[in-house]
Design an enzyme around this catalytic site. Structure first.
Site, PDB file in Angstrom:
ATOM      1  N   MET A  21       4.762  -2.639  -1.744  1.00  8.65           N
ATOM      2  CA  MET A  21       6.134  -2.177  -1.957  1.00  8.65           C
ATOM      3  C   MET A  21       7.090  -3.272  -1.503  1.00  8.65           C
ATOM      4  SD  MET A  21       5.886   1.803  -0.641  1.00  8.65           S
ATOM      5  CE  MET A  21       4.907   1.384   0.828  1.00  8.65           C
ATOM      6  N   ALA A  22       7.899  -3.766  -2.428  1.00  4.95           N
ATOM      7  CA  ALA A  22       8.825  -4.849  -2.115  1.00  4.95           C
ATOM      8  C   ALA A  22       9.797  -4.415  -1.023  1.00  4.95           C
ATOM      9  CB  ALA A  22       9.591  -5.269  -3.359  1.00  4.95           C
ATOM     10  N   GLN A  74      -0.312  -9.949  -4.052  1.00  6.44           N
ATOM     11  CA  GLN A  74       0.089  -9.525  -5.389  1.00  6.44           C
ATOM     12  C   GLN A  74       1.044 -10.540  -6.009  1.00  6.44           C
ATOM     13  OE1 GLN A  74       2.912  -6.189  -6.569  1.00  6.44           O
ATOM     14  NE2 GLN A  74       0.942  -5.231  -7.030  1.00  6.44           N
ATOM     15  N   CYS A 104       5.130  -2.235 -11.588  1.00  8.89           N
ATOM     16  CA  CYS A 104       6.491  -2.064 -11.072  1.00  8.89           C
ATOM     17  C   CYS A 104       7.443  -1.686 -12.201  1.00  8.89           C
ATOM     18  CB  CYS A 104       6.968  -3.345 -10.410  1.00  8.89           C
ATOM     19  SG  CYS A 104       8.642  -3.235  -9.752  1.00  8.89           S
ATOM     20  N   HIS A 173      -1.023   4.072 -11.190  1.00  9.05           N
ATOM     21  CA  HIS A 173       0.010   5.022 -10.795  1.00  9.05           C
ATOM     22  C   HIS A 173       0.166   6.044 -11.919  1.00  9.05           C
ATOM     23  CE1 HIS A 173       3.807   6.058  -8.546  1.00  9.05           C
ATOM     24  NE2 HIS A 173       3.998   6.692  -9.691  1.00  9.05           N
ATOM     25  N   ASN A 204      -3.111   6.489  -7.672  1.00  9.78           N
ATOM     26  CA  ASN A 204      -1.853   6.300  -6.958  1.00  9.78           C
ATOM     27  C   ASN A 204      -0.808   7.254  -7.518  1.00  9.78           C
ATOM     28  OD1 ASN A 204       0.772   3.877  -7.096  1.00  9.78           O
ATOM     29  ND2 ASN A 204       0.149   4.961  -5.279  1.00  9.78           N
ATOM     30  N   ASP A 206       2.232  10.111  -5.517  1.00 11.18           N
ATOM     31  CA  ASP A 206       2.510  11.412  -4.886  1.00 11.18           C
ATOM     32  C   ASP A 206       1.411  11.881  -3.947  1.00 11.18           C
ATOM     33  OD1 ASP A 206       4.752  11.291  -6.430  1.00 11.18           O
ATOM     34  OD2 ASP A 206       4.252  12.969  -7.731  1.00 11.18           O
ATOM     35  N   GLY A 228       1.802   4.921  -1.074  1.00 13.42           N
ATOM     36  CA  GLY A 228       2.981   4.080  -0.951  1.00 13.42           C
ATOM     37  C   GLY A 228       4.072   4.739  -0.143  1.00 13.42           C
ATOM     38  N   ARG A 229       4.976   5.440  -0.824  1.00 14.48           N
ATOM     39  CA  ARG A 229       6.162   5.988  -0.158  1.00 14.48           C
ATOM     40  C   ARG A 229       5.826   6.943   0.978  1.00 14.48           C
ATOM     41  NH1 ARG A 229       9.063   8.540  -5.107  1.00 14.48           N
ATOM     42  NH2 ARG A 229       6.880   8.710  -5.768  1.00 14.48           N
TER      43      ARG A 229
END
Length: 335
Positions: A21-22, A74, A104, A173, A204, A206, A228-229
Site C-alpha cells: 500500500m503506497a 513491487q 492498483c 483482489h 485479497n 475485505d 491491506g486496509r
C-alpha cells in the site's frame, strides 16, 4: 488452513501476506507486521521510471535494511523494457522476489497505463511479464484485479497468461479496476482463477477478521490471504487470524497497554526511518488508525495533529493510553 507457501526457493512461514500500500507499507510497518505474524510483506510500489529511482521517496521505498528474507519489491510501469530494467535494478539492490503491480486502481497510476489499467491489454500484459521473468533469476509474482470492469472480467485469462509467462504466485483482489474500493469484494472469480491455474493464488479484498479469513479461504480454495486496509492501526490482525485458523478459537483483543506499547514502538521506528520532521508527519495517519473507535479518540487525534515534535507525540500518546486504561479499570469496577 495454515499451509506454508513456496515461492521459488523460499518457503514462507505461513500463508498470510501484508498487501503493498503506497504511503503505508514502508519498512517500519512491514517489519512490525512480520513481527506480529505476517508471513510476507510486499514493499510499496516502486516506479519503473529510471529517472525517479534516486528520488528520496523511491530510495526510502527501496530500503529493506534489517528485514527478514525473503524481501519482495513491487514495481509498476507499462513498458516491458523499463519494467525489466527496474526488476534487474531492484534485484541488484537486494530484492529476493519481484512483484508486478497490475492491481492498483489509482487514477495517477492508471493514467500512465500502469497498475490495473493494463488488464485491458492482454498482449501488453504478456510482454511485460515475459520481459521481467526473463530479466531476473529471482521469482516474479503478480498482483491483479478481476478485470477492468464488471462487464470485462478477464482475470482468469490474465492468470493463465501469468502462469505461462513464468509468474510463480498470483495475488487477486476481488474487485475490478472500475470498482475501486466500493462495494463488497467478490470471491467467485478468485475461486475460478484458482481452479484454472497451478501456481499459488493469494486472495485479497475485505479480509478484516478471523471469520472472514476462514470464509475466504474456504470459498476460493486460495493458497493464502493478502490483507491491506484491515491491518492499518491493527497490525496484530495477522496473529489473530493465524490463531483462529489453527485452533478455531479467538485470541483476546490486545490490552490497552499492549496497544500503547506497539504504537509507541511503531512511532519510534518511524522517527528513526524518516527523521524527526517527516517521521512526525508520517506518524499522524498511523496514530489516527490506531485510535479509531477508542474513547475520546477524536479529540486525541485533533490534538496530535498539532504536535510537531517526536517527544511531544510520544508523551501525549502515553498519557492518552494511560487515561484509557484508568477509565477501563473504573468501568470494570463499576460493573
Amino acid at each position: 488452513m495454515i499451509n506454508p507457501i513456496q515461492i521459488g526457493p523460499y518457503t514462507l512461514p505461513n500463508n498470510l501476506f501484508l498487501a503493498p500500500m503506497a504511503g503505508v507499507t514502508d519498512r517500519p510497518f512491514r517489519q512490525l507486521c512480520r513481527k506480529l505474524g505476517a508471513g510476507m510483506a510486499v514493499s510499496e510500489m516502486i516506479t519503473a521510471n529510471k529517472a525517479l529511482w534516486t528520488s528520496k521517496k523511491s530510495l526510502l521505498r527501496a530500503n529493506h535494511d534489517g528485514e527478514p528474507e525473503p524481501r519482495s519489491v513491487q514495481i509498476a510501469g507499462a513498458d516491458p523494457h523499463m519494467m525489466a530494467e527496474a526488476a534487474r535494478h531492484n534485484v541488484a539492490q537486494g530484492a529476493h522476489i519481484i512483484d508486478i503491480n497490475m492491481g492498483c486502481p489509482a487514477k495517477k497510476v492508471c493514467n500512465a497505463m500502469a497498475g490495473s489499467a493494463l488488464l485491458a491489454h492482454e498482449t501488453l500484459v504478456a510482454d511485460i511479464l515475459e520481459a521481467v521473468v526473463s530479466a531476473v533469476s529471482v521469482p516474479v509474482t503478480l498482483k491483479i484485479r478481476t478485470g477492468s470492469d464488471r462487464e470485462n472480467k478477464n482475470g482468469v485469462r490474465i492468470a493463465q497468461i501469468a502462469e505461462q509467462a513464468g509468474i510463480q504466485a498470483l495475488a487477486v483482489h476481488g474487485r475490478t479496476r472500475a470498482d475501486l474500493y466500493r462495494g463488497d469484494a467478490e470471491y467467485e472469480t478468485i475461486a475460478e482463477i484458482k481452479s484454472r491455474i497451478h501456481i499459488p493464488v493469494i486472495a485479497n479484498g475485505d479480509i478484516d477478521c478471523p471469520e472472514k479469513a476462514h470464509f475466504v479461504l474456504s470459498k476460493t480454495g486460495a493458497d493464502g490471504l493478502m490483507i491491506g486496509r484491515a491491518a492499518q492501526g491493527n497490525p496484530w490482525i495477522f496473529q489473530q487470524i493465524l490463531h483462529y485458523l489453527q485452533t478455531g478459537t479467538h485470541l483476546p483483543a490486545p490490552a490497552i497497554d499492549d496497544v500503547r506499547d506497539i504504537l509507541i514502538t511503531h512511532l519510534k521506528t518511524l522517527y528513526d526511518f524518516y527523521g524527526e520532521y517527516s517521521g512526525v508527519r508520517m506518524a499522524r495517519k498511523h496514530i489516527a488508525w490506531y485510535s479509531k473507535g477508542l474513547r475520546d479518540g477524536n479529540a486525541f487525534r485533533q490534538e496530535m495533529n498539532q504536535l510537531e515534535d517526536p517527544a511531544q507525540q510520544l508523551a501525549f500518546t502515553a498519557a492518552f493510553f494511560t487515561q484509557l486504561a484508568q477509565a477501563q479499570q473504573k468501568d470494570t469496577l463499576a460493573a
